[in-house]
Design a protein around this motif. Structure first.
Motif, mmCIF file in Angstrom:
data_model
loop_
_atom_site.group_PDB
_atom_site.id
_atom_site.type_symbol
_atom_site.label_atom_id
_atom_site.label_comp_id
_atom_site.label_asym_id
_atom_site.label_seq_id
_atom_site.Cartn_x
_atom_site.Cartn_y
_atom_site.Cartn_z
ATOM 1 N N VAL D 6 -11.613 -7.126 8.794
ATOM 2 C CA VAL D 6 -10.649 -6.944 7.733
ATOM 3 C C VAL D 6 -11.396 -6.779 6.409
ATOM 4 N N LYS D 7 -10.963 -5.796 5.622
ATOM 5 C CA LYS D 7 -11.577 -5.556 4.314
ATOM 6 C C LYS D 7 -10.727 -6.235 3.255
ATOM 7 N N ALA E 153 1.594 8.445 -6.656
ATOM 8 C CA ALA E 153 0.408 7.701 -6.221
ATOM 9 C C ALA E 153 -0.347 7.083 -7.396
ATOM 10 N N LEU E 154 -0.141 7.671 -8.586
ATOM 11 C CA LEU E 154 -0.860 7.177 -9.753
ATOM 12 C C LEU E 154 -0.502 5.725 -10.095
ATOM 13 N N PHE E 155 0.724 5.308 -9.778
ATOM 14 C CA PHE E 155 1.134 3.930 -10.094
ATOM 15 C C PHE E 155 0.212 2.920 -9.414
ATOM 16 N N SER E 156 -0.030 3.124 -8.128
ATOM 17 C CA SER E 156 -0.856 2.169 -7.395
ATOM 18 C C SER E 156 -2.316 2.268 -7.807
ATOM 19 N N VAL E 157 -2.787 3.474 -8.052
ATOM 20 C CA VAL E 157 -4.191 3.624 -8.424
ATOM 21 C C VAL E 157 -4.468 2.883 -9.734
ATOM 22 N N ILE E 158 -3.630 3.110 -10.743
ATOM 23 C CA ILE E 158 -3.841 2.404 -12.011
ATOM 24 C C ILE E 158 -3.542 0.918 -11.852
ATOM 25 N N GLY E 159 -2.475 0.598 -11.117
ATOM 26 C CA GLY E 159 -2.128 -0.809 -10.914
ATOM 27 C C GLY E 159 -3.242 -1.607 -10.263
ATOM 28 N N GLY E 160 -4.051 -0.952 -9.444
ATOM 29 C CA GLY E 160 -5.157 -1.648 -8.795
ATOM 30 C C GLY E 160 -6.408 -1.732 -9.651
ATOM 31 N N LEU E 161 -6.438 -0.946 -10.737
ATOM 32 C CA LEU E 161 -7.649 -0.894 -11.556
ATOM 33 C C LEU E 161 -7.565 -1.724 -12.824
ATOM 34 N N VAL E 162 -6.345 -1.876 -13.381
ATOM 35 C CA VAL E 162 -6.255 -2.550 -14.679
ATOM 36 C C VAL E 162 -5.472 -3.846 -14.563
ATOM 37 N N GLY E 163 -5.721 -4.759 -15.511
ATOM 38 C CA GLY E 163 -5.106 -6.074 -15.479
ATOM 39 C C GLY E 163 -3.951 -6.242 -16.443
ATOM 40 N N ASP G 122 -8.155 -0.821 6.794
ATOM 41 C CA ASP G 122 -8.069 -1.657 5.585
ATOM 42 C C ASP G 122 -8.707 -1.023 4.368
ATOM 43 N N ILE G 123 -8.378 0.224 4.101
ATOM 44 C CA ILE G 123 -8.953 0.856 2.908
ATOM 45 C C ILE G 123 -7.845 1.274 1.941
ATOM 46 N N GLY G 124 -6.828 0.411 1.802
ATOM 47 C CA GLY G 124 -5.685 0.699 0.924
ATOM 48 C C GLY G 124 -6.067 0.878 -0.530
ATOM 49 N N VAL G 125 -5.202 1.533 -1.285
ATOM 50 C CA VAL G 125 -5.501 1.992 -2.633
ATOM 51 C C VAL G 125 -5.566 0.858 -3.648
ATOM 52 N N ALA G 126 -4.887 -0.283 -3.388
ATOM 53 C CA ALA G 126 -4.904 -1.377 -4.372
ATOM 54 C C ALA G 126 -6.331 -1.833 -4.658
ATOM 55 N N GLY G 127 -7.227 -1.681 -3.679
ATOM 56 C CA GLY G 127 -8.653 -1.937 -3.912
ATOM 57 C C GLY G 127 -9.403 -0.632 -3.678
ATOM 58 N N LEU G 128 -9.415 0.204 -4.685
ATOM 59 C CA LEU G 128 -9.828 1.597 -4.513
ATOM 60 C C LEU G 128 -11.278 1.738 -4.068
ATOM 61 N N TRP G 129 -12.083 0.736 -4.398
ATOM 62 C CA TRP G 129 -13.503 0.801 -4.042
ATOM 63 C C TRP G 129 -13.691 0.963 -2.529
ATOM 64 N N ARG G 130 -12.723 0.458 -1.762
ATOM 65 C CA ARG G 130 -12.881 0.525 -0.311
ATOM 66 C C ARG G 130 -12.879 1.960 0.210
ATOM 67 N N VAL G 131 -11.985 2.810 -0.358
ATOM 68 C CA VAL G 131 -11.974 4.206 0.091
ATOM 69 C C VAL G 131 -13.105 4.998 -0.582
ATOM 70 N N MET G 132 -13.438 4.619 -1.814
ATOM 71 C CA MET G 132 -14.487 5.365 -2.509
ATOM 72 C C MET G 132 -15.827 5.234 -1.783
ATOM 73 N N GLU G 133 -16.091 4.058 -1.224
ATOM 74 C CA GLU G 133 -17.396 3.886 -0.575
ATOM 75 C C GLU G 133 -17.437 4.583 0.796
ATOM 76 N N PHE G 155 -2.485 8.692 1.177
ATOM 77 C CA PHE G 155 -2.458 10.096 1.622
ATOM 78 C C PHE G 155 -3.031 11.011 0.541
ATOM 79 N N SER G 156 -2.552 10.826 -0.693
ATOM 80 C CA SER G 156 -3.017 11.701 -1.772
ATOM 81 C C SER G 156 -4.454 11.419 -2.149
ATOM 82 N N VAL G 157 -4.836 10.148 -2.134
ATOM 83 C CA VAL G 157 -6.204 9.828 -2.521
ATOM 84 C C VAL G 157 -7.190 10.483 -1.553
ATOM 85 N N ILE G 158 -6.963 10.331 -0.249
ATOM 86 C CA ILE G 158 -7.871 10.959 0.721
ATOM 87 C C ILE G 158 -7.710 12.475 0.691
ATOM 88 N N GLY G 159 -6.457 12.954 0.577
ATOM 89 C CA GLY G 159 -6.224 14.397 0.537
ATOM 90 C C GLY G 159 -6.942 15.076 -0.607
#
Lengths: 224, 224, 224, 224, 224, 224, 224, 224
Positions: D6-7, E153-163, G122-133, G155-159
């Motif tokens: 699990v990540k 998709a932008l909501f989750s990307v930003i939501g995961g990056l900023v506090g 387990d590479i969901g977008v809330a922790g974007l570093w997981r998909v980036m790596e 979907f969009s992030v990987i796409g």
């Protein structure tokens, strides 16, 4: 390259007893003219549905002269318009004045195929005496096409009174919770009268085609 | 800290003529017992709705002994059960046997508030003669609560025949396109009979409360 | 052949106390003129709803001269316009300025039937003091027609404060999740105030008809 | 081969101020145990949401002994349970007793992050006096989490009275047209009070996280 | 009689820190002019939203001269247009060029209340580098208003990056399954980033009001 | 201040093999001109989709002269229009004449990327012989883009006959229960033929992009 | 009489490269045993999907012994289980632990057809570093099957990051506005990344079949 | 008092040719026993639908002995079970094994009314050869009842091949976007084959009743 040749299903009438018709909504004027041209070449009559008055006006004058256009139902017939004779085998009953366009599309489709039809308008359920005084008459047809919008209560009332085939055509009459015909459609599908069958919202053409299949079924039976 | 004290609206009956009732669905047994305890302390009768038989069985034996529980309507009355007298001022009419639970919830709510009610069952539209032979009777009440599922055609049929207030209660009877009562609900809202009013799917309690408001309106008028 | 004769339900007022009205949306100008002609022949006044200004302008000059047209509510009255007297028995309360058209449709329908009505506008919940300062007044009517869009919070607020009949009329005010009135409709149906009754989105006419049934119920009671 | 590792996003608290929590719905017992094991190894506390009592019982006895489980909110905390001190900066207000589970999920999430919270229950709009008598108090918090189902009228009432951030949490309380929380959700989104923000149906956890972001925003401002 | 006096909630700014604004959609020109007139009398500035260019052109020349109209966002400000100074406390980030109107409505609402705002456009997820290179910057605001349509998709990307507080504003950008913003709305509500809050589709005004509440919460905290 | 600079993703073609295209729906003429200007500066060709004829006419004459505009598909190509050579690797098959616009959008997108495509029109299921006589041919492509509205039966028929990738593009052809393409979309997603993949309603562009990814996958494989 | 003989499409693998599989949901144990019996007679391996553990337990002991059952994915393979060799040509990437069942259904279907697959969890977008790596790695496959629920942002992030075919499989993970996978489905269909293709909610089998068609398309190309 | 007497419509068969049947879903065991008792008294046979095996087991042993119960279709026949003779006039064709229950409900209803029926199973569109080899046969019936779930492609395929009446019965087979039969229902309603008629999801009973009306229509015609 794009092949622009239209693949019209001209043998459909022979195959299943119903001629292919042209649904004009969504087609350009050029496409419609092209299809009529194909019918012209084969010397086949042709039924067009959902042809808006403006689209009809846009056709060439030559074609307009050879077409019988009915603006209420937005149907057009290319070729000779049949005059059905004999007693009506099918009835079209509608709930309100606003349902006239759809009722007439059914009537015109049946006429195009040579079937005599009785049209009975304005017998909605809010004034129940109107349908009750027609009860005897409605029981005398092989099929009754019932056209109604809003709550579609007429489907169940007629379905519970007559023994012929009852074909429900929901319409978009009404607003708000009528949801452009969806409520009447769902009412038709859940009718408490057994064996009511349903076609798409506003599909007077489809209801008429179903009636044609029923009459053809009779013929099959007579042959059998 | 969480304040677990329940803020029950005990003055509602005085304020608007309708006692606060307890919607038991979604509440734990402990919460329900707590609320009954509050009523006990204030020596006020209490109506409980949507109380499942299993939830009733889970109450303490002492409380069960002081509650009149009706498993068909899933209603329970804490305190003396009134026996309304005099001619019925309200009728509850239902389309089919499956609608009995909702019809009975309306009946019990009215009884709890001391109102005599006539219940007429199984007069669905597929056999129209059943409602036609009740027509005179139905026209004699201040309000008719109509309970029907599937296509809800009964709402329009009764709405077109009687002049009293017609309160439509859609039910979840049916399947598929009945969509757990949504179709009957939309039919009620788009009824072709004018002035039919509607409450939530399965809300026999709400329909009865509306009838209470109507009777109270009479009283206001008489006073006025 | 199509029978174009309209089956108008002229006896409805005698039967259930509400005159048949003409829903003009979905009808052609010719159909509307034809129906007014029928009323003319019978010397009966007639209420028309959802008549767009453009459709009104399309009527013959002679008819336009005999019709009282209100462009805000899109209602038209053929025949003498009644001037109700005496204290108002019904109130129409609306949440915002955008709900005025629907509120006025209710007001005009009641006026057509001779009922005096009080109209109270702009008392939406976001500024709660506006409804709180009207609380006494609102409790004095037999029925309160509440007109609100968006989240329809006004239905519950008034339903919890007054004891008369509360008739909720959701409107299409708002955008996005307001879904053209569906959200206000669903809010009305799930109001936490008991006994609130509901009519279709934008159906000021139907709300007024329900009020007519309530007033008639009083009369029935007085006779009884 | 499937990589079962699990990540877990253990750095989330450092990154955005909110610890990653485990949504247990849809996870097997083995998966949940595995994730708790990861937290154990890192000696990090862990919040679990939507953990059904039966799923909790299925955990190993050793783990159950180290977990603080709250069956009402279905939350579990692995590690020391913080006891926030100081005056409450956030309030959680709920409309009815049935909304307690969601309100408590918000309370527990805030507690896990060390934030003191005031919980105010049973102030639904049908008895408006209950919210009116809390008006002063509600205006004293940085954020008010409002938990309500059915028609969600409480969102607009509070949103119009207080100037702090109002976070609406719709719940599934109600039936029929309440559509498992969708009606309350749409009401929240179309609230006539300006600036009300909304989270998913039943998402007490998300509402608490939003409050954490607000408090952190203060801290940012104080630093700035 | 209908009381046409508009009940404007002029004290709202004092009560909750947000001035009442005029949602022009659904209002007639006469109604809009009347409300501006009220503001004129009270010498209060006024914000108007959803004012179509054609509706603006229909206002009297005198009023048009006193109004700052922005056709992109369809907002108008009556009275002096504030020029916020100091570093931006709020950012507005949008996914694509088509979202500019909504982003600008948020910007204008904040400006009307005197709040400096940074607008960052065209950072949609399909080219992820665009948001990644803004990551530092986005983390520096108390609130980030994220405007996005299609899949949101932008909501989750930003939501995961900023506090900071992330306020999602779904827009109607897209077609078909985008369902006029409903898909972006549902994405926002189910964001996998914790604590993202949501306002109605296209509600840039509401998002700005939420930001105002957050800034006011800071002030409350500072006072406390 | 608002930063109006558009962040165009010019490197997308290099990154994933598909050039960024401009979805013109929802953009103003000024925004479209601005983006074309950016392409001009970079000397990159550009594909524009959903460009209405009226929007095209609104562009400056200079730009119109440098753009190849196809009114049927509403696509425009800035820069040299490629003429793909060699045998077609992809086929586009459509059910009816009304689906031509979407089919052509796919064809134009593929052409823009240099891919030769075969277009086969009018092979709807009601006349099954039309698709049966093409069966051999359809099995010879790496990908078949199937464009159909109404009930989308063509997706399953072709999906069951050919072994290449079948990309279903639902269209809005039809009315009532066709619900602007939703029915065809749902049919595609529930196709009884295994492995049919789906794009958004009317998204001929997306289907072509998927085909580009497939062809690129071949190249990857050849290299591998 | 009812003909109970099952018409299994055993030639499908030869025709389109994908073996007919048995969707066990909705079938009785007797029906499932009957179909396995047919495969036994023809000595063909067989893939069964959506076979609940309880249904598996209900099969005869003899059959259970010849079946490889995977309870996580609810798939069963009758006959020898292939062990694909060589480097993976397809990747399956999933957002969260709750998506494992669907991801594994895809993996098992590909294995049944002899295709080696890499599974990345387990590479969901809330922790974007997981998909980036994983970015480099994901760009190396002919097809990437992306499995995600909730808002489907993955979907969009990987796409937007990879150039191979991206097949989106929405899952029912989440609650409330996640609407059992509909939100992820709509997000996939409106992905801002071009050329993402979509299969039904939870349809890991279908995604794998699409990948098989892509690999077969390569073979066609190699032959051509 | 509640009148528990059931108003059964025993004359329906005489009136419209179809006997009233008992929809057991939503009825208690006591209600079902009561209705069978009424039939016993009148010595009329009775058809019961949607009778769950558990509900059947709950009936008194005496009644169970007089009832022919079919657990697959959940139908029960009280009274002598007719054995129709002669060649079949109606066919029931189903797409997959999972549709057997609904197909058999239609078969049993027709048998109860004495009509011989041919049942043809497992001819779904994914293996088109199965329906093609039945083409001749299917053209020989007066009515073909087509039972299909998922995308309902079979409705259009058969509707385009045969000239008899085609009655589409959508089923709930499938998952996700199949939405418990709604997708098949909408496909049936928008079939590209003309004149296909539709009944509610899973309504094998209703389809059989429609066939009875068609056969009766023949009889009417023969008499006429």
């Amino acid at each position: 390259m794009i092949q622009q040749e239209v693949k019209f299903d001209f043998d459909r009438r022979e195959r299943i007893g119903i001629a292919e018709a042209v649904l004009c909504a969504g087609k350009t004027g050029a496409q419609i003219e092209h299809i009529i041209g194909l019918a012209e070449k084969r010397k086949q009559p042709l039924l067009l549905t959902r042809l808006r008055p403006r689209a009809f006006s846009g056709l060439s004058e030559r074609l307009r002269g050879r077409i019988d256009f009915d603006p209420v139902s937005r149907t057009a017939i290319y070729g000779p318009v049949p005059v059905p004779s004999g007693p009506a085998q099918v009835a079209v009953a509608s709930a309100g004045t606003s349902d006239a366009a759809v009722a007439r599309e059914a009537f015109r489709t049946l006429a195009f195929h040579g079937v005599a039809t009785e049209v009975i308008m304005d017998i909605g359920v809010a004034g129940l005496w109107r349908v009750m005084e027609r009860r005897e008459q409605l029981n005398g047809y092989r099929a009754v096409i019932v056209v109604a919008g809003m709550d579609g209560a007429l489907f169940s009332v007629i379905g519970g009174l007559v023994g012929g085939v009852v074909i429900a055509v929901p319409t978009a009459t009404g607003y708000g919770a009528a949801r452009r015909g969806k409520t009447a459609l769902h009412s038709a599908l859940t009718s408490c009268a057994p064996g009511v069958v349903v076609v798409n919202v506003g599909n007077g053409f489809g209801a008429a085609c179903a009636a044609l299949r029923i009459l053809r079924a009779d013929a099959v039976a007579a042959r059998g």
